[in-house]
Scaffold this active site. Sequence first.
Site, PDB file in Angstrom:
ATOM      1  N   ASP A  70     -16.599 -18.313 -58.937  1.00  0.00           N
ATOM      2  CA  ASP A  70     -16.752 -19.044 -57.451  1.00  0.00           C
ATOM      3  C   ASP A  70     -18.080 -19.714 -57.679  1.00  0.00           C
ATOM      4  OD1 ASP A  70     -16.152 -19.254 -54.852  1.00  0.00           O
ATOM      5  OD2 ASP A  70     -17.484 -18.012 -54.064  1.00  0.00           O
ATOM      6  N   CYS A  71     -17.973 -20.784 -58.572  1.00  0.00           N
ATOM      7  CA  CYS A  71     -19.118 -21.601 -59.001  1.00  0.00           C
ATOM      8  C   CYS A  71     -18.734 -22.837 -59.122  1.00  0.00           C
ATOM      9  CB  CYS A  71     -19.605 -21.090 -60.345  1.00  0.00           C
ATOM     10  SG  CYS A  71     -21.041 -22.021 -60.826  1.00  0.00           S
ATOM     11  N   GLY A  72     -19.597 -23.838 -58.789  1.00  0.00           N
ATOM     12  CA  GLY A  72     -19.253 -25.086 -58.848  1.00  0.00           C
ATOM     13  C   GLY A  72     -18.826 -25.666 -60.414  1.00  0.00           C
ATOM     14  N   THR A  74     -16.994 -23.649 -62.079  1.00  0.00           N
ATOM     15  CA  THR A  74     -15.517 -22.949 -62.629  1.00  0.00           C
ATOM     16  C   THR A  74     -14.571 -23.652 -63.195  1.00  0.00           C
ATOM     17  OG1 THR A  74     -16.127 -21.074 -61.019  1.00  0.00           O
ATOM     18  CG2 THR A  74     -13.930 -21.094 -61.392  1.00  0.00           C
TER      19      THR A  74
END
Length: 194
Positions: A70-72, A74
Site C-alpha cells: 500500500d505504498c506509492g 508498489t
Amino acid sequence: MKIAQKIKKWLYPVIMKAGKAKFDGVLSNVSHTAPPESIYDLNIILNNQQSLALSVFKGKKILLVNTASDCGFTAQYEDLQKLSEAFADTLTIIGFPANDFKEQEKGTDSDIAAFCKMNYGVKFPLAAKSIVVKHPSQNKVFEWLTTPAKNGWNDQAPVWNFSKYLVDENGYLANYFPPTTAPLSEEILAALKS
C-alpha cells in the site's frame, strides 16, 4: 485492484519524480570490499513458511528489496517481475514485505502473496513479513545488508519501501539503490550487466 491502488499506480511516475531529492543516493562498493561474513550462511523464511538457503544462489546476482502493498512505489512490483524474467539466468529477486514505513504492509503473508500475484504477476520469491529497519528483531538478511562488520562496507538501512540491495555472483554486496531508482533504470541494468 482496489481504487486506492489504481490511483497510486497512476501516480507512480509523479511519486518517482517528486521523491528523487528525498531518496536520492545510489551507493556502490567501489573498492570491492569482501564481506567479513558470508551472506550464503543465511536462510530466509518464505511467505509459505518454508526455509530457503541463500547458498543456492551462489553464482547468481541477488536483488533484495523491502516491499509493501500500500505504498506509492508498489507499482515497482511489475517492473521487478519484468527484471526477474529478463535476467532469469543470472539474477534472483527476493521481496521482503515489511510494515516498517507508515504501516503500508498490514496484510498477512498469504494476503501479500495473493495481492502480488493477482495485481502484478509476481513469481519471484517473497519472504515472510518481517522488520527490515535497524531494530533488535531486524530480519537477519537486512542485518547483514546494513552492518559493515557483516557485509564489509554498507550501513545504509532502507529509507522507505522498495529500497534495493544488489549482491553480486560472488556474495559481495555491490550496491544500494534508493526507492526512487526504478527496477528497470539505467543504474540497475548497468549493475546487472557488469
